[in-house]
Structures are given as C-alpha cells and as structure tokens.
Scaffold this motif. Sequence first.
Motif, PDB file in Angstrom:
ATOM      1  N   SER A   1       1.067  -1.466  -0.396  1.00 45.64           N
ATOM      2  CA  SER A   1       0.184  -0.225   0.049  1.00 45.64           C
ATOM      3  C   SER A   1       0.870   1.247  -0.393  1.00 45.64           C
ATOM      4  N   ALA A   2       1.952   0.796  -0.075  1.00 49.90           N
ATOM      5  CA  ALA A   2       2.710   1.624   0.034  1.00 49.90           C
ATOM      6  C   ALA A   2       3.310   3.062  -1.562  1.00 49.90           C
ATOM      7  N   GLY A   3       1.991   3.970  -1.846  1.00 49.75           N
ATOM      8  CA  GLY A   3       2.238   4.950  -2.742  1.00 49.75           C
ATOM      9  C   GLY A   3       1.493   4.168  -3.887  1.00 49.75           C
ATOM     10  N   SER A   4       1.502   4.773  -4.966  1.00 52.36           N
ATOM     11  CA  SER A   4       0.500   4.269  -6.655  1.00 52.36           C
ATOM     12  C   SER A   4       2.773   3.326  -7.054  1.00 52.36           C
ATOM     13  N   ARG A   5       3.548   3.547  -6.397  1.00 56.34           N
ATOM     14  CA  ARG A   5       4.030   2.759  -7.432  1.00 56.34           C
ATOM     15  C   ARG A   5       4.290   1.606  -7.246  1.00 56.34           C
ATOM     16  N   SER A   6       3.701   0.534  -8.417  1.00 55.58           N
ATOM     17  CA  SER A   6       4.067  -0.595  -8.124  1.00 55.58           C
ATOM     18  C   SER A   6       5.184  -1.220  -8.564  1.00 55.58           C
ATOM     19  N   LYS A   7       5.954  -0.716  -9.924  1.00 52.68           N
ATOM     20  CA  LYS A   7       6.923  -1.175  -9.660  1.00 52.68           C
ATOM     21  C   LYS A   7       8.435  -1.169  -9.428  1.00 52.68           C
ATOM     22  N   GLY A   8       9.028  -1.997  -9.442  1.00 49.92           N
ATOM     23  CA  GLY A   8       9.917  -2.281  -8.121  1.00 49.92           C
ATOM     24  C   GLY A   8       9.993  -2.748  -6.702  1.00 49.92           C
ATOM     25  N   ARG A   9       8.921  -3.103  -6.881  1.00 46.07           N
ATOM     26  CA  ARG A   9       8.290  -3.673  -5.518  1.00 46.07           C
ATOM     27  C   ARG A   9       8.973  -5.905  -6.282  1.00 46.07           C
ATOM     28  N   ILE A  10       9.539  -5.701  -5.589  1.00 44.71           N
ATOM     29  CA  ILE A  10       9.812  -7.295  -5.572  1.00 44.71           C
ATOM     30  C   ILE A  10      10.041  -8.479  -3.630  1.00 44.71           C
ATOM     31  N   VAL A  11       9.756  -9.512  -4.384  1.00 44.98           N
ATOM     32  CA  VAL A  11       9.646 -10.260  -3.377  1.00 44.98           C
ATOM     33  C   VAL A  11      10.482 -11.575  -3.566  1.00 44.98           C
ATOM     34  N   VAL A  12      11.154 -11.212  -2.643  1.00 47.74           N
ATOM     35  CA  VAL A  12      13.205 -12.111  -2.479  1.00 47.74           C
ATOM     36  C   VAL A  12      12.570 -13.653  -1.172  1.00 47.74           C
ATOM     37  N   LEU A  13      12.185 -14.600  -2.147  1.00 46.28           N
ATOM     38  CA  LEU A  13      12.661 -15.774  -1.417  1.00 46.28           C
ATOM     39  C   LEU A  13      13.676 -16.124  -0.939  1.00 46.28           C
ATOM     40  N   ASN A  14      14.616 -15.967   0.246  1.00 49.25           N
ATOM     41  CA  ASN A  14      16.140 -16.205   0.458  1.00 49.25           C
ATOM     42  C   ASN A  14      15.920 -17.488   1.159  1.00 49.25           C
ATOM     43  N   LYS A  15      17.199 -18.042   1.252  1.00 52.04           N
ATOM     44  CA  LYS A  15      17.099 -18.845   2.728  1.00 52.04           C
ATOM     45  C   LYS A  15      16.894 -20.710   1.539  1.00 52.04           C
ATOM     46  N   ILE A  16      17.492 -20.557   0.312  1.00 46.41           N
ATOM     47  CA  ILE A  16      16.417 -21.560  -0.750  1.00 46.41           C
ATOM     48  C   ILE A  16      17.284 -22.492   0.070  1.00 46.41           C
ATOM     49  N   ASP A  17      18.474 -22.526  -0.068  1.00 51.22           N
ATOM     50  CA  ASP A  17      19.841 -23.827   0.731  1.00 51.22           C
ATOM     51  C   ASP A  17      19.112 -24.433   1.822  1.00 51.22           C
ATOM     52  N   THR A  18      18.467 -23.821   2.348  1.00 47.95           N
ATOM     53  CA  THR A  18      17.817 -24.901   3.632  1.00 47.95           C
ATOM     54  C   THR A  18      16.740 -26.074   3.260  1.00 47.95           C
ATOM     55  N   LEU A  19      16.108 -25.784   1.384  1.00 43.80           N
ATOM     56  CA  LEU A  19      15.403 -27.631   0.533  1.00 43.80           C
ATOM     57  C   LEU A  19      16.227 -28.426   0.025  1.00 43.80           C
ATOM     58  N   TRP A  20      18.137 -27.542  -0.039  1.00 42.89           N
ATOM     59  CA  TRP A  20      19.224 -28.287  -0.689  1.00 42.89           C
ATOM     60  C   TRP A  20      19.099 -29.763   0.301  1.00 42.89           C
ATOM     61  N   ASP A  21      18.347 -30.668  -0.108  1.00 40.79           N
ATOM     62  CA  ASP A  21      18.278 -31.820   1.009  1.00 40.79           C
ATOM     63  C   ASP A  21      18.755 -33.074   0.334  1.00 40.79           C
ATOM     64  N   GLU A  22      19.787 -33.610   0.560  1.00 44.80           N
ATOM     65  CA  GLU A  22      20.125 -34.326   0.121  1.00 44.80           C
ATOM     66  C   GLU A  22      19.920 -36.090  -0.447  1.00 44.80           C
ATOM     67  N   LEU A  23      18.698 -35.907   0.195  1.00 42.74           N
ATOM     68  CA  LEU A  23      18.625 -37.586  -0.072  1.00 42.74           C
ATOM     69  C   LEU A  23      17.382 -37.213  -1.384  1.00 42.74           C
ATOM     70  N   LYS A  24      16.778 -35.926  -2.110  1.00 43.46           N
ATOM     71  CA  LYS A  24      15.473 -35.696  -2.070  1.00 43.46           C
ATOM     72  C   LYS A  24      16.843 -34.856  -3.890  1.00 43.46           C
ATOM     73  N   SER A  25      15.870 -35.455  -4.990  1.00 41.46           N
ATOM     74  CA  SER A  25      16.942 -35.228  -6.305  1.00 41.46           C
ATOM     75  C   SER A  25      16.822 -33.553  -6.561  1.00 41.46           C
ATOM     76  N   ALA A  26      17.279 -33.562  -7.537  1.00 38.58           N
ATOM     77  CA  ALA A  26      17.296 -32.011  -8.147  1.00 38.58           C
ATOM     78  C   ALA A  26      16.156 -31.648  -8.711  1.00 38.58           C
ATOM     79  N   GLN A  27      15.004 -32.688  -9.126  1.00 41.88           N
ATOM     80  CA  GLN A  27      14.136 -32.249  -9.643  1.00 41.88           C
ATOM     81  C   GLN A  27      13.213 -31.765  -8.387  1.00 41.88           C
TER      82      GLN A  27
END
Length: 651
Positions: free
Chosen positions: A258-284
């Motif tokens: 809701s911060a102002g009318s500018r919608s461009k430049g609003r980016i969501v980053v889902l960080n720490k995907i390395d916590t999902l890197w499970d050696e018992l799972k395949s890359a897929q």
Amino acid sequence: MTLAQHFAAYSEWRARVSEIIGKFSGWLLDHELNDAQTERRIARLLDKLREDRLQVAFVAEFSRGKSELINAIFFAGYGNRVLPSTAGRTTMCPTELLFDRSKLPSIELLPIETREAKTSISEYKRFPDEWRIVPIDTTRAEAMQEALRHVSDVIRVLPAVAENLGFTLADGDSELLRRGEDGCVEIPRWRHAVINFPHPLLEQGLVILDTPGLNAIGTEPELTLSLLPNAHAVLFILAADTGVTQSDLTVWREHIASAGSRSKGRIVVLNKIDTLWDELKSAQEIDAEIVRQVDTCAWTLDLPEDQIFPVSAQKALVAKINDDDELLQRSRLAELETALSEELIPAKQEIVRDGIDAEFADCFQRTRSLLESRLAGLHEQLTELTELRGKNKGVVEYMMGKVRVEKEEFESGLQRYYAVRSVFSQLTNNLFAHLGLDSMRLLSTSTREAMAKATFSKTLAAAMAHFFDEARGNLRRSEGDVREITTMMEAIHKKFSVEHGLKLGTPVGFSLLRYEKEMDRLDDWCQRHVSSMFQLLLHEKSQLMQRFFEEVAVQVRKTFERANRDAESWLKAIMAPLEIQIREHQIHLKRRLESIKRIHQATDTLEQRIDELQHVEDKLFQQMKSLSQIGQDFAGVLRQEVSAAAQRQAA
C-alpha cells in the motif's frame, strides 16, 4: 550483465547528459546569450543530475537473511562480509548506506533517546551534533566489520521507558523485545544509522536502505510516510524455510503493497532456498519444493509468481568470493540481479529523462527564439538599407520616420505589457494565498483546536478528514489560479507575436497533480494508521493528536513547501521569455533608427553599414548552427537506453 554494469552504464549516461548541459551553459556565456533565469534553471538541472540518487530499500522481519543478501549483491567484491550477518538479529535500526564525498568514511548513529523529542529523522539530519560519529577504516576488512557492528548495538531499559520510546510491549513480542529476569527489555541503542562508505556503486549515487522488521517500521512512521514510498525499488525478503509468517504478511500489506501508487520495483525475494537442499532428494524434487513455496507465497501475497525470486544469499556470497560458478548458478542470485537491473535502471532513467527533458527544451527553445528574433530583425534592417541604395535624402527621411512611428507604436503597446505585469502580480498573490504556507498554518491551527474540543472518536476522525479536504481544496483553487495565469500569458504571447512579430512560443505549463496524488497517499496512510476506528479506540486523544501533527501534518507541510518552490520557479520561467523578447525588440528598434540616422547624417556610408550587418548575420547563422548541434547532441544522448550501453560494456 550484472547490476553493477547496468548502474555504471546509467552513471556514464548521466555524466554525458551533464556534459552537454554544461557545454550549453558555457556556449550561452561565450555568446552573451545567458540571463539570470536561464542560468538558475541550468544550474538546477546540473545539481539535479549531480545529486541524483537511486534508492533501493530492503525490508524484512528479523532472521530473513537481509544483510546477507545486501552483502551478496553489492559487497562480494571485498572478499568478505561488509555488513554484519549472523544468526538472529543483526541490523537493529533503519540503516542508510551511501557515499557523500564531503565527509570521511564513517557511521553516523542517532541515539534512540531522540524519539522523546518527537522530531523526525530528516529534521535531525540538519543537526550533526546530535549524532555519534564512528570512523571507518576502509583499508582493513576486519576494521570495517568491527565499526559496522555498531548498528547491532542494544541497550536494556525498563518497559515503561521502552513504551515511551515508541516500542509496543504486547504478547508475542518477546522475540523482538527480550525481557530479562531483571524486568528490563532489550531495545536498539540507535534510532537510525547512516553509513558513509566509498563503494563504487555508492559513489555513483546508489543509496541502500536497510529496514529491520515490523517493530522498527511501526515506530518510525517516516519510513512508511516518506522513505519507502520514495524508494525506486523495494525488495521484500522472506525465508524459504518459514514461508510467509503473520508478521511478514502485516509488513507486506500495511507498509509495502500500500506504499504509494508505484507498483514497479516492488520485488519479493524468497531467501534461504539452501535450507531446502536435501541430499536425500533429487534435483527435480528440490526444484519442485521451491516451486511450491513460490506458488504459496504468490497466492498469500496476491502477486504473480514471476515477481517472486527464490535465492540463497549466503551461497551466492560464498560463490562470488570463491569464484564458484556452479554454486552461484545454483543460488539463483543472477535471476534476481537481472530483474533488478532490467526493471530498476530503465525506470530510473525514465524518471530522470522526464525531469530534465522539458526543462532543457524550454531553455534551448527560448535561446533559439532569441536568435531567430535577432536574425529576423537583422533581415528587416538589411532590407531597409538595401532599398536605400541610390535613393535621395527624402526617402531616407521617410524611412527614418517610419521606424520612429513603429518604435512609438511598440512603446505604446508596452502599456499593455505593464498592465499584464500588474494583473500577473495579483494572480500570483492569489496563487500563494491558496498554496502558501500561511494557509497551511491557519489550517493546522484550526484543526488542532477542533481536535482539542472533540469529545467523541467520530468527531476526532472528522477533524482529520476536514484537514485533508481543506488541503485538497487549496490545491484545487491553486490549480485554478495556474490555469488563469496560463490563459492570460497565452493571450499576451499571441497579441505581441501578431502585432509586433515577437518570437514567442506556448508558455511553459505547470500542474499540481503530483501534489494532489501525494495528498491522497498521506490521507490514506492517516486513515489506516491514525484515524481508523481501531487506532481511535486503542489510543488516547492526546496521543493521536501528537501523532497526527508530528507525523502526518509535517509531511503535508513538506508537500506544500515543494509545491511552493516549484510554483515560484514556474512563475519566473513563464514571464521570462516575454521580458527577454520585449527587451530584445526595443534594442532592435533603437539600432534600426540609429542606422538610418547615421546614413542620413552622412557620418557613415550605406555600403559600410550593409557590410557590417552582413558580418553580424554570418555570426548569427554560425550561432544557430552551433546551437542546433548542441540540441542534436542532447537529444541523441537523452534517448540512449542504458540497457544497450550495459550490453556494450559486458561485451
């Protein structure tokens, strides 16, 4: 292509634009075509380019890896972390990273106790003595890290002191404000930090704003009223292992979406995907899990999936430091940097381009009109003198009388100009009666009195709503004054162009729409954070009044201050062309009369005078040619796209 390459190309483009504007300024001076108003406008353009900043805000709750992401994107080249990044809370107060050449590398820290004064951070920036300065030794990474750890400093205070400083001690806040066995709570030691650091991107005008969590955002309204809405990009960081928590959702809905009318430049980053890197799972299987998290976040935040970027900031930093391309690719940081570059830099270039194009074009066209006017007058003079070849003294006397009559008619017409000046002055007074700060002071006083007398929540909210209605009314009435001034100037331009041949184009325009939109944004913020029924029931009247006048009304006043400055500049710009052309026409008529007089009195030969004027004509043609070249160079550079320049750099 990296963000650094895009930003370097943007800085190079900005420098080339400045160079051409500077060349134009020097050219005006060399040819004695400058005037005070044009000099001011060009100086303002150059200042705007020199002080141009690209603001990127990072917003996240604690422990989302925000500082690590900043390190990975901007500071990996130092071979280590620049911002402190450890488990738990690191950045405790809002922090700006920038570079100011007039200051030594340092950290400026504003004590948390300054909140008691209820004065904004921007006001405190005017008083350096209020800040604690910590020097930064940029020659050693360890020394830099040690100095930068100060942004993590905390102090322990009694709960009553914490509440007085704006911290809410509600159930569930124990993670944010730790209460010890002694009954004290842990709060940030500093209210705000400004890190002045000679990083290449910061030197080129990048400003990074690091905002630490909901508790800090909620206690510093300036963040949501001014800093975040004005940021060119806001990166909202989530953690892949937790997804969107309730506090994440509160930050997103109340302070970013809701911060102002500018919608461009609003980016969501889902960080720490390395916590999902499970050696018992395949890359897929890992990729499918990341896709599911992205899909869930997109649904929760009501965003398209391509606006959410899964990354591992920690692995990206390690990969950049160790030149590990495989790990860097797996971290997915490149996709985020590309999106940031391709969305942020061109959008910023467009803002700067729009801001200087019309201003330069008006100064350029005014100069061109002046030269065209001189050239037209010179042609008229040459035609008159050429027609005198072989004519007797009586014809010369007739021509002299004709020019004298023309001069008298023009001077008679000047009475209309002086009348316009008088009306212009009256309309200007009307404009500032509505737009001026005196009207805002009266409105604030009457609103304060109405709120003080209010006995019901509904009456209190109505007083705040009336404040915004009146402020908008002042802007609408000012817009009417602007239209009246513009209409009058269009009519006088047309009259002097037709009757006296002055080279006057359409008067420069002015709009208050941007300030009306800003008023709507501030009103919306007030309705959600101050005058909502929840806030009215939660806080006492004195607290709401204090918050309204020290947070909201201050921003409204600043909006009117900016509108005043812009209106003053416009009023000078709209009157200047007419004044210059009238002065130029008076000089031209005087010269024509003097030329014919000299010939009549035989103090000069006709042929000599014609030769002189033809020489002046040649100079004017050269000036027109060189001016056109400056205009072509400016248009060529202004239309260049930064993305194309960045690709050439990368190649």
